[in-house]
Write a protein that holds these residues in place. Sequence first.
Motif, PDB file in Angstrom:
ATOM      1  N   ASP A  46       0.838  -1.208   0.000  1.00 42.64           N
ATOM      2  CA  ASP A  46       0.000   0.000   0.000  1.00 42.64           C
ATOM      3  C   ASP A  46       0.871   1.255   0.000  1.00 42.64           C
ATOM      4  O   ASP A  46       0.583   2.225  -0.712  1.00 42.64           O
ATOM      5  N   VAL A  47       1.925   1.252   0.787  1.00 45.10           N
ATOM      6  CA  VAL A  47       2.855   2.388   0.801  1.00 45.10           C
ATOM      7  C   VAL A  47       3.509   2.538  -0.577  1.00 45.10           C
ATOM      8  O   VAL A  47       3.601   3.645  -1.113  1.00 45.10           O
ATOM      9  N   CYS A  48       3.931   1.421  -1.145  1.00 45.86           N
ATOM     10  CA  CYS A  48       4.551   1.465  -2.479  1.00 45.86           C
ATOM     11  C   CYS A  48       3.583   2.009  -3.520  1.00 45.86           C
ATOM     12  O   CYS A  48       3.966   2.823  -4.376  1.00 45.86           O
ATOM     13  N   SER A  49       2.318   1.578  -3.457  1.00 47.59           N
ATOM     14  CA  SER A  49       1.320   2.036  -4.416  1.00 47.59           C
ATOM     15  C   SER A  49       1.127   3.551  -4.314  1.00 47.59           C
ATOM     16  O   SER A  49       1.094   4.258  -5.330  1.00 47.59           O
ATOM     17  N   ALA A  50       1.024   4.051  -3.081  1.00 42.73           N
ATOM     18  CA  ALA A  50       0.845   5.492  -2.889  1.00 42.73           C
ATOM     19  C   ALA A  50       2.062   6.268  -3.383  1.00 42.73           C
ATOM     20  O   ALA A  50       1.921   7.294  -4.063  1.00 42.73           O
ATOM     21  N   LEU A  51       3.236   5.791  -3.071  1.00 39.96           N
ATOM     22  CA  LEU A  51       4.450   6.480  -3.513  1.00 39.96           C
ATOM     23  C   LEU A  51       4.563   6.473  -5.032  1.00 39.96           C
ATOM     24  O   LEU A  51       4.964   7.471  -5.641  1.00 39.96           O
ATOM     25  N   HIS A  54       2.491   9.084  -6.561  1.00 40.16           N
ATOM     26  CA  HIS A  54       3.048  10.426  -6.365  1.00 40.16           C
ATOM     27  C   HIS A  54       4.359  10.642  -7.110  1.00 40.16           C
ATOM     28  O   HIS A  54       4.980  11.697  -6.970  1.00 40.16           O
ATOM     29  N   GLY A  55       4.778   9.637  -7.876  1.00 38.72           N
ATOM     30  CA  GLY A  55       5.957   9.813  -8.718  1.00 38.72           C
ATOM     31  C   GLY A  55       7.278   9.424  -8.095  1.00 38.72           C
ATOM     32  O   GLY A  55       8.342   9.751  -8.638  1.00 38.72           O
ATOM     33  N   GLY A  84       6.627  -1.199 -11.124  1.00 41.19           N
ATOM     34  CA  GLY A  84       7.943  -0.829 -11.636  1.00 41.19           C
ATOM     35  C   GLY A  84       8.737  -0.025 -10.618  1.00 41.19           C
ATOM     36  O   GLY A  84       9.644   0.725 -10.984  1.00 41.19           O
ATOM     37  N   LEU A  85       8.380  -0.166  -9.338  1.00 38.40           N
ATOM     38  CA  LEU A  85       9.022   0.603  -8.271  1.00 38.40           C
ATOM     39  C   LEU A  85      10.100  -0.244  -7.599  1.00 38.40           C
ATOM     40  O   LEU A  85       9.798  -1.242  -6.956  1.00 38.40           O
TER      41      LEU A  85
END
Length: 197
Positions: A46-51, A54-55, A84-85
């Motif tokens: 969830d943190v990864c998705s939000a980040l 936000h780019g 892709g993070l």
Amino acid sequence: MRWRRIAERVGGLLLPAVAYGETFGNAGFPGTISLSFDTVRAITLDVCSALHRHGARGLIVVNGDFGNQAPLKLAAREARERFGLPVLVVDYPGLAETAAAVCDTEPAGPGFFHADEVETSVMLAAAPDAVDLRHAVAEYPQFPPTFPALFAGLETMSTSGVFGDPTTATGAKGEALLDGLTDAATGLVRAFLRDLA
């Protein structure tokens, strides 16, 4: 590790810590509160998705407990696949070497530090009022031959929860440990950031 110092060194943003983790190995000791494997993985994703929305170009996750290793590594892989993070999971790089250079006692097992001289020294440096060395006891449990491939609760191996000897811990040792870990982690983070460039 001193994550604020590392963030300042590399020009990174420091997110608030998640106070709970997957610590099922300690569940046999009263007061332990543990998240499930799936919850740790889901929080991380969830943190990864939000980040990602936000780019952000990458995330560095600091792991504070052995039990988090597997769910964090899986979440890191899934974040790369889904968004892709790139996610770097940091598990106290150089801890064994730093501990060997700073501490007087041997660890209970290779790379295994739990309520011993290492962790108690770090607490004496970070939050000395939370430590009462009058209650410190040394305990060197025997690990079963199947450990850690077949993980049993730590309470089956140690009555106190101590794995090693906390009685020689000092705040000065804790400062030296934190400095060594911070330097090693900074190098790892810089290498990760170079790969992002």
